[in-house]
Design a protein around this motif. Structure first.
Motif, short mmCIF file in Angstrom:
data_model
loop_
_atom_site.label_atom_id
_atom_site.label_comp_id
_atom_site.label_asym_id
_atom_site.label_seq_id
_atom_site.Cartn_x
_atom_site.Cartn_y
_atom_site.Cartn_z
N PRO A 7 0.83 -1.21 0.00
CA PRO A 7 0.00 0.00 0.00
C PRO A 7 0.87 1.26 0.00
N TYR A 9 0.88 4.01 1.60
CA TYR A 9 0.59 4.85 2.76
C TYR A 9 1.44 6.12 2.74
N GLY A 10 0.80 7.24 3.04
CA GLY A 10 1.52 8.50 3.13
C GLY A 10 1.78 9.18 1.81
N SER A 13 -2.87 6.71 -0.85
CA SER A 13 -3.68 5.61 -0.32
C SER A 13 -4.97 6.18 0.27
N SER A 15 -5.78 6.07 3.21
CA SER A 15 -5.47 6.74 4.48
C SER A 15 -5.08 8.20 4.29
N ASP A 16 -4.76 8.59 3.06
CA ASP A 16 -4.39 9.98 2.78
C ASP A 16 -5.59 10.84 2.43
N GLY A 75 -5.50 -0.24 2.04
CA GLY A 75 -4.49 -0.73 2.96
C GLY A 75 -4.55 -2.24 3.03
N SER A 83 -10.79 -0.79 5.31
CA SER A 83 -10.84 0.43 4.50
C SER A 83 -11.82 1.45 5.07
N THR A 86 -10.10 3.12 7.84
CA THR A 86 -9.07 4.02 7.29
C THR A 86 -9.70 5.31 6.80
N THR A 92 -3.70 4.57 9.30
CA THR A 92 -3.39 3.31 8.66
C THR A 92 -3.97 2.18 9.52
N GLY A 314 1.20 -0.25 7.67
CA GLY A 314 1.56 1.15 7.79
C GLY A 314 2.96 1.30 8.36
#
Length: 371
Positions: A7, A9-10, A13, A15-16, A75, A83, A86, A92, A314
Motif C-alpha cells: 500500500p 501509505y503516506g 492511499s 489513508s491519505d 491498505g 478500509s 481508514t 493506517t 503502515g
C-alpha cells in the motif's frame, strides 16, 4: 510471483484522503493528495470497484471511465472493515487497529468478527475497539455537516459506531432515495456527504467479477455516479473511490482437508485472502514453516514481525494492537484462497474474493468530478 504490492501509505492511499479532505475545509490535516478546496463535497464509495476491474470494462461504465484519473491503494488487508476504518479515521490499519475481518481478542482466546460485529462471550464496545476520533467528528468541529447516506440497516451497527462516529445517518434504501439524500445534504453551505453502494461487491463475491451479474451492477453504479454528479450544486466536487478490488478464485484450499495446517494453531482468523494464524505457545516457527511449505508458490507466509516491519499495516503499529495480528500471516496470491469449508460455508461458496496484497485487490480509483 513477484513480492507483495505494498500500500502507498503516506503518498497515495485511502489513508491519505481524510487528511487531505480536512485540509480543504481548513482543518489540520495534510493535503497529501492535493485536493482542491470546496465547501460541498460528495464521496461516492463503491464497495469492490477496484481500479483494474473498472479499467477492464470501459464500455459498461462509460461515465466513470471518462472520468478516470489517478489510482490510489487500499491498505492491508484490502477489505471493507479495514478500509472503512481508514477512511473514517485517516489512520493506517496499524494506527486504527482494524487489521482483519476476524481478529483475536487479545488475551481472551476468542475471535471477533468486526464485519458482523459478533464474538462469543462478552460484547465488544466499538468505541473501545476503535477509539480514534473520526474524521466526521473533526469535520463537525469545523462546522461542516457530515452526512452518511446508506441503508437503515447499517445505522447503529457496531462497525458503523466504530468508523462513522459523528455522522448524521440519512436512511436511503433505493438508488433514487440515495441520490435524493445526497441532493438534500448538499444544500447545506458546508457539507461532506458519503453515499455507499454495496451490491457490486456482493455480485462479485457470488458470481465473480466480470460475470453478467457483476457487469449489470457496474452499469448501475455508472448511471448512479452520473446522476449524483447531476445533483452537485455549483462549486461542489464529487470523489468516487472504492474500499478494495477483487480476484476470482481458481484454487481453493480447504483447511479441513489438511489437518497439518492447524497443528499448533489456536485460532484461525483473518479471511480467505489474508489469514491471521494465532499459534499455541512456542509453535509460531513451526506453523510458519508448515504453511510456507504447503502454500509454496500460492501465498506469502511471514511472521507477525516481518509483516509489521515490511510496512503491510503502515509505518508503525500501536503496541496494543500487535496481538490482534496473527503470530503468522498467510496472504494467498494468484487465484488461491484458504478456507475451512465446514466452518466458513458462505465464504467457501464464493467466486470472488479480496484482502490480499495484489494490484487487483489493492488498487482503487480516485475519480474527481467538479461542477
Amino acid at each position: 510471483m513477484a513480492g507483495p504490492h505494498l500500500p502507498a501509505y503516506g503518498a497515495a492511499s485511502l489513508s491519505d484522503f481524510p487528511g487531505s479532505l480536512l485540509a480543504t475545509f481548513g482543518g489540520d490535516g495534510d493535503n497529501t493528495l492535493g485536493l482542491e478546496p470546496a465547501s460541498r463535497v460528495c464521496l461516492f464509495l463503491v464497495d469492490g470497484m477496484g481500479a483494474e476491474l473498472l479499467r477492464a470494462h470501459p464500455g459498461t461504465a462509460p461515465f466513470l471511465s471518462g472520468a478516470l484519473g489517478r489510482t490510489i491503494t487500499a491498505g492491508f488487508p484490502s477489505s471493507t472493515p479495514t478500509s472503512l476504518a481508514t477512511l473514517g479515521t485517516g489512520g493506517t490499519p496499524g494506527e486504527h487497529g482494524m487489521i482483519g475481518i476476524q481478529m483475536a481478542v487479545p488475551g481472551e482466546g476468542r475471535l471477533f468478527n468486526c464485519l458482523r460485529w459478533t464474538a462469543p462471550g462478552l460484547p465488544i464496545d466499538p468505541e473501545v475497539w476503535q477509539p480514534a476520533t473520526t474524521v466526521y467528528q473533526r469535520l463537525t468541529a469545523l462546522d461542516v455537516d457530515a452526512v452518511y447516506v446508506a441503508t437503515a440497516a447499517f445505522d447503529g451497527s457496531g462497525l458503523n459506531r466504530a468508523v462513522y462516529r459523528g455522522v448524521h445517518h440519512l436512511h436511503a434504501e433505493s438508488i433514487d432515495e440515495r441520490v435524493e439524500g445526497v441532493r438534500h445534504a448538499l444544500q447545506a453551505p458546508r457539507t461532506f456527504v458519503t453515499v455507499y453502494y454495496g451490491d457490486l461487491d456482493a455480485a462479485g463475491h457470488l458470481s465473480g467479477w466480470g460475470s453478467p451479474a457483476w457487469l449489470e451492477q457496474l452499469a448501475i453504479v455508472d448511471r448512479m455516479a452520473e446522476r449524483l454528479a447531476e445533483t452537485l450544486p455549483p462549486g461542489a466536487v464529487m470523489y468516487v473511490t472504492a474500499d478494495h478490488g477483487m480476484v476470482n478464485a481458481t484454487d481453493k484450499v480447504d483447511v479441513d482437508q489438511h489437518p497439518e495446517l492447524m497443528e499448533g494453531v489456536a485460532l484461525l482468523g483473518g479471511e480467505p485472502r489474508a489469514r491471521h494464524l494465532y499459534t499455541l505457545a512456542g509453535a509460531a516457527s513451526a506453523v510458519e514453516a508448515t504453511w510456507r511449505e504447503m502454500l509454496d508458490g500460492r501465498a506469502w507466509v511471514v511472521s507477525r514481525e516481518e509483516a509489521v516491519d515490511s510496512g503491510w499495516f503502515g509505518g508503525s503499529v500501536r503496541r496494543e494492537w500487535l496481538p490482534r495480528i496473527g503470530d503468522v500471516v498467510a496472504v494467498p496470491y494468484g487465484g488461491c484462497v484458504v478456507i475451512p469449508a465446514e466452518t466458513e460455508k458462505l465464504e467457501w461458496a464464493f467466486t470472488g474474493y479480496h484482502g490480499s496484497l495484489t494490484v487487483e485487490e489493492l488498487n482503487v480509483p480516485l475519480l474527481e468530478i467538479h461542477r
